[in-house]
Write an enzyme that holds these catalytic residues in place. Structure first.
Site, short mmCIF file in Angstrom:
data_model
loop_
_atom_site.label_atom_id
_atom_site.label_comp_id
_atom_site.label_asym_id
_atom_site.label_seq_id
_atom_site.Cartn_x
_atom_site.Cartn_y
_atom_site.Cartn_z
N ARG B 7 0.92 -0.93 0.17
CA ARG B 7 0.67 0.37 0.48
C ARG B 7 0.75 1.78 0.14
NH1 ARG B 7 -2.08 1.19 6.26
NH2 ARG B 7 -0.80 -0.62 7.03
N SER B 34 -5.05 5.24 5.44
CA SER B 34 -4.74 3.67 5.57
C SER B 34 -4.29 3.14 4.28
CB SER B 34 -5.96 2.62 6.40
OG SER B 34 -6.15 3.53 7.75
N GLU B 55 -19.09 3.57 0.47
CA GLU B 55 -18.37 2.82 -0.39
C GLU B 55 -19.50 2.70 -1.98
OE1 GLU B 55 -18.89 1.81 2.88
OE2 GLU B 55 -17.15 2.40 3.42
N PHE B 80 -14.47 -3.70 2.37
CA PHE B 80 -15.68 -2.66 2.03
C PHE B 80 -15.95 -2.45 0.34
CE2 PHE B 80 -13.82 -1.33 6.71
CZ PHE B 80 -14.68 -2.54 7.16
N HIS B 106 -5.11 -3.83 2.68
CA HIS B 106 -6.36 -4.81 4.30
C HIS B 106 -6.78 -6.30 3.62
CE1 HIS B 106 -4.58 -0.64 5.66
NE2 HIS B 106 -5.13 -1.45 6.89
N ASP B 114 -7.51 -6.47 13.68
CA ASP B 114 -9.07 -6.09 13.36
C ASP B 114 -9.89 -7.32 13.72
OD1 ASP B 114 -8.23 -3.25 13.41
OD2 ASP B 114 -8.27 -2.67 11.78
N ARG B 164 -2.31 -5.08 4.40
CA ARG B 164 -1.87 -4.32 5.41
C ARG B 164 -0.27 -4.29 5.58
NH1 ARG B 164 -2.51 -5.07 11.40
NH2 ARG B 164 -1.67 -3.29 12.37
#
Ligand SMILES: Cc1ncc(C[n+]2csc(CCOP(=O)(O)OP(=O)(O)O)c2C)c(N)n1
Ligand SMILES: [Mg+2]
Lengths: 293, 319
Positions: B7, B34, B55, B80, B106, B114, B164
């Site tokens: 990322r 993020s 989204e 998402f 992620h 998470d 991530r």
């Protein structure tokens, strides 16, 4: 049974007449309604009520307000229209054909395996369709994207989106409502076909949307409510929307589902069924000319 | 071993591309820090749109931008992007054939602490099933840069899957990426490990250890999961006779399924063993702990390779 196509494409002479205000707008609306009923009967399925209720709105946009070029559908400065309630496709197809986006005779292939006119608008093969719709609730977001691109590129085009009243129950509509206001999309004008009905019954009984005008105002929109079958009122409102600065505008159009055919008006049963040949005959007779019943 | 965040590379590459290509716009849904699109936002604020936590609206808006010739890069967490907004991706992007780039971060079990709500082990399946969609999962930071540069030039919907956690660097700057072309990282004769994402570096390590035991396996990075490199799969089946797939995703619908489909419809008999999350939700934990718990480690790949070799109908070419 009469299956003739209504008056042909709008030609140059008629365009001049339109400007000179002698044009028979009621006649055009009747012709479009006849197209809708005829092609739905031929297809044997499709959405009758919600197509008949948007005829005047589409005439105001495509025949009067929007700057667009049927011979060059990709013209970068064209005004855009998004039919968020994609099941109104028959009305859109009739208007697009009468504007010259494709041949009038192509209307007969609606919903046919042999033709390109899909049951719901499909942008990849139908000239004049910007985005595919059918799954409700997505069109206003798309219109926002187009309006945002217009601002980025400093183009002067305007963007119109037409939503159903039941469609307002989709959460994404309200996400989009926030986006339009947040990005101050004053090049955007949305319209609601407020025909008070959805599939399972009256909107107020299924999942009420009132006070609908207050909701849009609270979301930061300029709001007007008008008679959605009066071309003059629609045109006035479209002009008003164009003058609105710094925020998007919403025109809530009070309409009648099934408008123009007495036995279809305000009938929930005509949402998603095509007329039978017998019903078509009766309906065409009602729409055969002179004065609106 | 050098480590790079896919990322992080994504954010930097976007900034580079954005300087040259003014049509690139970026949308995010309140996760720009993020996903690293915040770097683009800082460099070109007028071409960055934070859509809030919305989204579905974000995807359809991106499609609208694309109708005007913009090249939208849309980012949020994989769960998402692929899950929450699937119908929007289907209708506005894929069915409408809009030039929208969906870059999720992620993805997979390595999201870690998470927990299951945020661990997307289904996104490849959700995106792969959509007509017109290209699905890419880079194996390291270097490949991520090449992938992002490539998809910016490619016309059509693309889903890119990033993570991530940081990945070990396996490529050098000379690496070239082509959509639909897999990369044979190591040749071998007794089995082939076909992997994506972080599992590619695990596969390389497994192959090393297997060779110490005298077992010679091929390693393929199948970064484009769709359209999949059918030729390379056929070749692997023919030449090595056994296949292990490895992905940080459900064993249903992802790489393992895609490879099985190719072999199942071929006339090459070849046992396949799928490494992946076995049809269950994850739990909280450190990424390394979760990789071990869900049998996605180097030792799991080694065992799977041995198992696949045992199940082959023909003797090993080199045996
Ligand atoms: C996301 C989604 N859910 C359900 C449907 C099925 N559907 C088609 S039309 C309709 C009712 C729409 O009501 P309204 O917006 O009031 O349209 P109109 O009255 O103008 O026909 C529904 C539920 C759909 N097309 N999309
Ligand atoms: Mg309605």
């Amino acid at each position: 049974m009469s299956m003739e196509t209504g008056s042909a494409l709008i030609n140059k002479e008629e365009r001049v007449k339109m400007v000179e205000k002698e044009f028979d707008w009621d006649g055009l609306a009747r012709d479009i309604r006849r197209d809708i009923l005829r092609i739905l009967t031929k297809a044997g399925s499709g959405h009758t009520g919600g197509s008949l209720s948007i005829v005047e709105i589409l005439i105001a946009l495509y025949f009067k307000k929007m700057r667009h070029r049927p011979d060059n559908p990709d013209w970068p400065d064209r005004d855009r229209f998004i039919l968020s309630k994609g099941h109104g496709a028959p009305a859109l197809y009739s208007v697009l054909a009468r504007q010259g986006y494709f041949r009038l005779s192509e209307l007969d292939s609606l919903r046919c395996l042999c033709g390109r006119l899909q049951g719901h608008p499909y942008c990849c093969n139908t000239p004049g369709v910007e985005i595919s719709t059918g799954s409700l609730g997505q069109g206003l977001s798309v219109a926002n994207g187009i309006a945002m691109a217009g601002k980025l590129d400093q183009r002067l085009y305007r963007v119109y989106a037409l939503l159903g009243d039941g469609e307002l129950q989709e959460g994404q509509v309200w996400e989009a409502a926030m986006t339009s206001a947040h990005y101050r999309l004053d090049n955007l004008c949305a319209l609601i076909d407020y025909n008070k009905l959805q599939i399972d019954g009256p909107v107020c009984k299924i999942m009420g949307i009132e006070p609908v005008g207050e909701k849009w105002k609270a979301f930061g929109w300029a709001v007007r409510q008008i008679d959605g079958h009066s071309l003059d009122e629609i045109m006035d409102a479209l002009d008003w929307a164009e003058r609105e600065k710094g925020r998007p505008s919403m025109i809530i159009c009070n309409t009648v589902k099934g408008k123009g055919v007495s036995f279809m008006e305000n009938k929930v049963d005509y949402h998603g069924v095509a007329p039978t040949p017998r019903e078509l005959e009766l309906a065409l007779a009602e729409l055969s000319g002179g004065g609106d019943a | 071993m050098a480590m790079l965040g896919t990322r992080d590379v994504y954010g930097d590459t976007l900034v580079k591309l954005g300087a040259k290509n003014k049509d690139i716009v970026v949308l995010d849904a309140d996760l720009s820090v993020s996903t690293r699109t915040a770097k683009f936002a800082e460099a070109y604020p007028e071409r960055f749109f934070n859509m809030g936590i919305a989204e579905q609206d974000m995807i359809s808006t991106a499609a609208g931008l694309a109708t005007c010739g913009k090249i939208p890069f849309v980012s949020t967490f994989a769960v998402f992007l692929a899950g929450r907004a699937w119908d929007q991706v289907r209708q506005c992007v894929c069915y409408s054939e809009k030039n929208v780039k969906l870059v999720s971060t992620h993805a997979g079990i390595t999201v870690g602490e998470d927990s299951a709500t945020h661990q997307a082990n289904e996104d490849i399946a959700l995106m792969r099933i959509l007509p017109n969609m290209t699905v890419i999962c880079p194996a390291d930071g270097i490949e991520t840069a090449r992938v992002i540069e490539t998809v910016a030039m490619h016309k059509g919907p693309v889903y890119v899957r990033l993570a991530r956690c940081k990945f070990p660097v396996i490529y050098d700057e000379n690496y070239r990426f082509r959509i639909g072309k897999s990369d044979m990282i190591r040749d071998g004769s007794q089995a082939t490990i076909i992997a994506i994402g972080i599992m590619v570096s695990h596969a390389i390590e497994a192959a090393k250890r297997l060779s110490e035991e005298g077992i010679d396996v091929r390693v393929i990075n199948m970064s484009t999961v769709k359209p999949i490199d059918v030729k390379a799969i056929h070749k692997a089946a023919l030449e090595t006779g056994a296949i292990v797939t490895a992905e940080e995703h459900s064993i249903i619908g992802g790489l393992g399924s895609a490879v099985s489909e190719v072999i199942g419809e071929s006339n090459i008999p070849c046992p396949i063993k799928r490494i992946g999350v076995k049809d269950c939700f994850g739990v909280s934990g450190k990424p390394e702990e979760l990789l071990e718990k869900y049998c996605l480690g180097v030792k799991d790949i080694i065992e799977a390779a041995k198992d696949a070799i045992k199940r082959r109908s023909r003797p090993c070419p080199s045996a």
